[in-house]
Design a protein around this motif. Structure first.
Motif, PDB file in Angstrom:
ATOM      1  N   SER A  92       1.080   4.457  -2.816  1.00  0.00           N
ATOM      2  CA  SER A  92       1.243   5.785  -2.631  1.00  0.00           C
ATOM      3  C   SER A  92       2.447   6.579  -2.901  1.00  0.00           C
ATOM      4  CB  SER A  92       1.077   5.888  -1.064  1.00  0.00           C
ATOM      5  OG  SER A  92      -0.373   5.595  -0.515  1.00  0.00           O
ATOM      6  N   ASP A  93       3.746   6.079  -2.466  1.00  0.00           N
ATOM      7  CA  ASP A  93       5.029   6.767  -2.687  1.00  0.00           C
ATOM      8  C   ASP A  93       6.033   5.891  -2.580  1.00  0.00           C
ATOM      9  OD1 ASP A  93       7.052   8.583  -2.961  1.00  0.00           O
ATOM     10  OD2 ASP A  93       6.125   9.966  -1.489  1.00  0.00           O
ATOM     11  N   LEU A 145      -9.400   2.284  -3.024  1.00  0.00           N
ATOM     12  CA  LEU A 145      -8.586   3.381  -3.497  1.00  0.00           C
ATOM     13  C   LEU A 145      -8.766   3.915  -4.970  1.00  0.00           C
ATOM     14  CD1 LEU A 145      -5.295   1.346  -2.877  1.00  0.00           C
ATOM     15  CD2 LEU A 145      -6.211   3.014  -1.471  1.00  0.00           C
ATOM     16  N   THR A 196       0.981  -1.220  -0.094  1.00  0.00           N
ATOM     17  CA  THR A 196      -0.012   0.077  -0.040  1.00  0.00           C
ATOM     18  C   THR A 196       0.946   1.326  -0.070  1.00  0.00           C
ATOM     19  OG1 THR A 196      -1.616  -1.099   1.211  1.00  0.00           O
ATOM     20  CG2 THR A 196      -2.068   1.348   1.101  1.00  0.00           C
ATOM     21  N   ALA A 197       2.099   1.324   0.753  1.00  0.00           N
ATOM     22  CA  ALA A 197       2.839   2.442   0.899  1.00  0.00           C
ATOM     23  C   ALA A 197       3.427   2.336  -0.653  1.00  0.00           C
ATOM     24  CB  ALA A 197       3.858   1.936   1.809  1.00  0.00           C
TER      25      ALA A 197
END
Lengths: 291, 268
Positions: free
Chosen positions: A167-168, A287, A163-164
């Motif tokens: 995001s980035d 998401l 998931t991280a």
């Protein structure tokens, strides 16, 4: 009754496929359009092991999942470091290569004639699982297990890193994790469970040919994922439900056969366009779909 | 010295032209101190951070990092190491204008900053064995302790551990990102404009957090344009211009330097 059971079996197979696609696409932000290639690889390996060796289901499942997972490394090692459209193109190339091999390597795959007479799987090596009731039970149990497995995976520290990454990626690198390694894992698991879906499909239908594993099928799996929504478990399950059940509902509308197939495509397209405008996270997703 | 940067040169080519971003830059970062890097926009400060933390390659020069644990070890060369490896050596980073990861809870954001990667192998968490659960609990306790130490007993963040990163204001995200750096075993922290876009109250909080970082034995290298903040906090200030460190000294020495006044601070 058998008609409904058949729909549930296909739904269970698609739940496996769409949940598998959710791992790279929904969590790791890898828009892969070669899911049908892994589905096909799993189906063809299954046909080989069931026809030649007649091994028990658990053994075939483990072998097929490992082999399909290993095949995924061919594309993932070379391409997980690619970004956005370049990654999509790499998976598109893999999809086309797999289809071309399945279609043209006739000595092994029988090409367009397909492979028929694939035996039913044997549970524990003894009980041959024949008939629609047996497959209904097997696919339902397996899809429930896979739902629980993927749910656990999402909540686990591994899911946290994926998931991280979505995001980035730079932040993930700066805290000492290698995103490429996690993407390879995600791709491997996704391919392995698509291979399992291939095994269930091949042994249930008892006939496979390359046209079941085309780019269209990959897009169909992604459509189900985007309709249901990405990033969680209920989204992909709901997406699979919509794309498997919707055509069956359309059968009862009384449209001419020639029109029904086209109408189905139009409805899917329309749903996707409306979703992009009004609900970019899909009907039940967590998401938003990234550009 | 914790970090020695020697003769770093980096050029970007555009067509036939070549632009030197860094031009033989030298900088020493002493252990346990706050070193502030100041300079105009485009001076190459963030590029230097990218080089140190492994995000920018294709440069020439040397970077030696003395990750002295209990045993004295020879300095490590960082030039050819990947960013994730450099982080694992003990160099943490706060990016410019980035906050928490939006789709993770505050607690997960904090846990992710830990150097302990146990349970991150797929399905390792499946059987929820006691060891992994204990590690997860330890991380949670550590996160709560850090938040308590930085923001006081019963602070509001303790009750918001399950709020998503995107639910916090930008200023709060900057504070909490700095708090996350306490989760890892970092010796050197690269902080890129920690106060940019943050209100004055939070700027004071950030100052306190950075002081606590140094009190905890960490070394801080800081990029900052807020000169009051730099003057209050930094032990050493390095002024960067034309891809080089032009002057190094105490905050007062640099602020009173005529060239810095003219070309950066805009004071005659």
């Amino acid at each position: 009754m058998e008609y409904i059971l058949h729909i549930v079996i296909m739904l269970n197979i698609y739940i496996l496929l769409v949940l598998s696609a959710n791992l790279p696409v929904g969590l790791a932000n890898l828009l892969s359009i070669c899911q049908a290639a892994f589905y096909g690889i799993g189906a063809y390996f299954s046909a080989y092991f069931l026809l030649q060796w007649n091994l028990p289901f658990v053994v075939v499942a483990l072998i097929v999942m490992c082999l399909t997972g290993l095949c995924s490394l061919v594309v993932s090692f070379a391409s997980v470091k690619l970004k956005g459209d370049y990654f999509v193109l790499a998976t598109l190339a893999f999809q086309m290569i797999v289809f071309t091999i399945l279609y043209n390597w006739t000595e092994v795959t029988r090409g367009p004639y397909g492979i028929s007479g694939i035996p039913s799987v044997k549970l524990f090596g003894i009980i041959s699982l024949s008939g629609i009731y047996g497959y209904f039970a097997l696919t339902t149990v397996l899809s429930l297990i896979v739902i629980l497995l993927f749910g656990n995976l999402k909540k686990s520290p591994f899911g946290r890193v994926l998931t991280a990454i979505r995001s980035d990626e730079l932040t993930v690198l700066s805290i000492g994790r290698n995103p490429a390694r996690f993407k390879n894992y995600a791709f491997f698991i996704s391919a392995a469970f698509s291979g399992l879906a291939g095994l269930l499909y091949a042994s249930y239908i008892s006939y496979i040919d390359p046209t079941s594993f085309t780019l269209d099928e990959s897009i169909f799996i992604l459509t189900a994922l985007f309709i249901g929504g990405i990033g969680n478990i209920k989204g992909p399950v709901f997406g699979a439900l919509v794309v498997v059940v919707l055509p069956e509902i359309l059968r009862f509308v009384g449209l001419p056969d020639a029109m029904a197939a086209n109408l189905r495509q139009i409805i899917y397209g329309l749903i996707l366009v409306l979703l992009m405008y009004f609900k970019p996270q899909g009907l039940m997703g967590e998401l938003k779909i990234k550009n | 010295m914790l970090l020695k940067i020697k003769n770093i040169t980096l050029s970007f080519a555009k067509g036939k032209d070549s632009f030197k971003i860094l031009n033989g830059l030298n900088l020493d970062v002493p252990k346990g101190k706050i070193t502030a890097l100041i300079g105009g926009n485009g001076a190459g400060k963030t590029t230097l951070f990218n080089i140190i933390s492994g995000f920018q390659k294709d440069f020439s020069g040397e970077i030696s990092y003395c990750h002295c644990g209990l045993d004295p070890q020879p300095p490590l060369r960082l030039e050819n190491l990947r960013a994730d490896k450099i982080s694992r050596l003990g160099i943490g980073r706060l990016f410019q204008s980035k906050g928490l990861l939006p789709h993770l809870t505050l607690l997960d954001n904090m846990k992710l900053c830990s150097n302990d990667t146990s349970g991150e192998f797929p399905f390792a968490y499946l059987f929820r064995n006691k060891k992994l659960l204990a590690i997860e609990n330890e991380k949670e306790m550590k996160a709560k302790n850090i938040l308590t130490q930085l923001f006081g007993e019963n602070n509001k963040y303790l009750g918001m551990l399950n709020a998503m990163g995107c639910d916090f204001s930008y200023g709060e995200q900057r504070l909490l990102s700095l708090a996350g750096l306490f989760m890892g075993n970092y010796d050197l922290l690269l902080l890129d404009e920690p106060t940019a876009g943050v209100n004055p109250v939070y700027i004071e909080n950030i100052k306190d957090i950075i002081r606590k970082m140094v009190a905890a034995g960490k070394t801080v290298l800081l990029i900052e344009h807020n000169m009051l903040f730099v003057k209050d906090l930094a032990d050493i200030v390095a002024y960067m211009d034309d891809g080089q460190i032009k002057f190094t000294g105490t905050p007062n020495e640099i602020i009173n330097n005529q060239e810095v006044k003219n070309s950066y601070l805009g004071i005659e």
